[in-house]
Design a protein around this motif. Structure first.
Motif, PDB file in Angstrom:
ATOM      1  N   ILE A   1       0.841  -1.200   0.000  1.00 45.48           N
ATOM      2  CA  ILE A   1       0.000   0.000   0.000  1.00 45.48           C
ATOM      3  C   ILE A   1       0.872   1.245   0.000  1.00 45.48           C
ATOM      4  CG2 ILE A   1      -1.629   1.328   1.388  1.00 45.48           C
ATOM      5  CD1 ILE A   1      -2.912  -1.355   2.171  1.00 45.48           C
ATOM      6  N   GLU A   2       1.980   1.237   0.740  1.00 47.27           N
ATOM      7  CA  GLU A   2       2.878   2.391   0.767  1.00 47.27           C
ATOM      8  C   GLU A   2       3.517   2.638  -0.592  1.00 47.27           C
ATOM      9  OE1 GLU A   2       5.738   1.766   3.842  1.00 47.27           O
ATOM     10  OE2 GLU A   2       4.299   2.149   5.460  1.00 47.27           O
ATOM     11  N   LYS A   3       3.748   1.579  -1.354  1.00 45.07           N
ATOM     12  CA  LYS A   3       4.336   1.729  -2.681  1.00 45.07           C
ATOM     13  C   LYS A   3       3.298   2.140  -3.722  1.00 45.07           C
ATOM     14  CE  LYS A   3       8.192  -1.361  -2.026  1.00 45.07           C
ATOM     15  NZ  LYS A   3       8.894  -2.543  -2.513  1.00 45.07           N
ATOM     16  N   GLY A   4       2.044   2.218  -3.320  1.00 44.13           N
ATOM     17  CA  GLY A   4       1.003   2.677  -4.229  1.00 44.13           C
ATOM     18  C   GLY A   4       0.292   1.570  -4.970  1.00 44.13           C
ATOM     19  N   ALA A   5       0.409   0.357  -4.537  1.00 41.68           N
ATOM     20  CA  ALA A   5      -0.273  -0.752  -5.192  1.00 41.68           C
ATOM     21  C   ALA A   5      -1.773  -0.657  -4.930  1.00 41.68           C
ATOM     22  CB  ALA A   5       0.268  -2.082  -4.690  1.00 41.68           C
ATOM     23  N   ASP A   6      -2.533  -1.170  -5.863  1.00 41.34           N
ATOM     24  CA  ASP A   6      -3.986  -1.142  -5.744  1.00 41.34           C
ATOM     25  C   ASP A   6      -4.441  -2.165  -4.703  1.00 41.34           C
ATOM     26  OD1 ASP A   6      -6.607  -0.497  -6.241  1.00 41.34           O
ATOM     27  OD2 ASP A   6      -6.772  -1.779  -8.004  1.00 41.34           O
ATOM     28  N   ALA A   7      -5.467  -1.822  -3.967  1.00 48.81           N
ATOM     29  CA  ALA A   7      -5.963  -2.702  -2.908  1.00 48.81           C
ATOM     30  C   ALA A   7      -6.630  -3.953  -3.469  1.00 48.81           C
ATOM     31  CB  ALA A   7      -6.941  -1.953  -2.019  1.00 48.81           C
ATOM     32  N   SER A   8      -6.985  -3.947  -4.748  1.00 45.40           N
ATOM     33  CA  SER A   8      -7.611  -5.124  -5.341  1.00 45.40           C
ATOM     34  C   SER A   8      -6.625  -6.282  -5.472  1.00 45.40           C
ATOM     35  CB  SER A   8      -8.198  -4.779  -6.704  1.00 45.40           C
ATOM     36  OG  SER A   8      -7.164  -4.433  -7.600  1.00 45.40           O
ATOM     37  N   LEU A   9      -5.345  -6.036  -5.272  1.00 49.73           N
ATOM     38  CA  LEU A   9      -4.354  -7.104  -5.289  1.00 49.73           C
ATOM     39  C   LEU A   9      -4.649  -8.172  -4.247  1.00 49.73           C
ATOM     40  CD1 LEU A   9      -0.883  -5.361  -5.620  1.00 49.73           C
ATOM     41  CD2 LEU A   9      -1.681  -7.286  -6.936  1.00 49.73           C
TER      42      LEU A   9
END
Length: 112
Positions: free
Chosen positions: A34-42
């Motif tokens: 999440i800190e790296k900006g990944a989407d929560a749908s992962l």
């Protein structure tokens, strides 16, 4: 006398330790993504089995065990030793119940 208290304590502490490490590691991985900006749908990419699927698996397993006990009793009456008849037939029919639940679940997944 000490082993009566110590063994359950060690077992429960080991189970707690493994589950604690698993949950904290998973939480840290998710926070890093999440800190790296990944989407929560992962986090929702895996298939989730519904409650009905679990009930179906347990029901077919119970049916298989019941048939195994029944066949074991019939084998014992026909002359086979009790120590062999019951475990063998229970494991065979429980396995058949689990294989059946696998194919039923696969068919239901294809329909959905």
């Amino acid at each position: 006398m000490q082993s009566e208290i110590l063994i359950p304590l060690i077992i429960f502490s080991a189970i707690f330790g493994v589950s604690y490490v698993y949950l904290t590691t998973r939480n840290k991985e998710r926070l890093a993504l999440i800190e790296k900006g990944a989407d929560a749908s992962l986090f929702n990419t895996g298939k989730k089995k519904g409650f009905g699927s679990i009930v179906l698996n347990l029901a077919l397993l119970a049916i298989g065990i019941g048939l195994g006990v029944l066949v074991g009793a019939m084998l014992e009456q026909s002359g086979m030793e009790e120590d062999v008849a019951y475990p063998a037939s229970i494991f065979i029919f429980a396995g058949l119940g689990l294989v059946t639940s696998f194919f039923v679940n696969r068919k239901l997944d294809k329909e959905a």
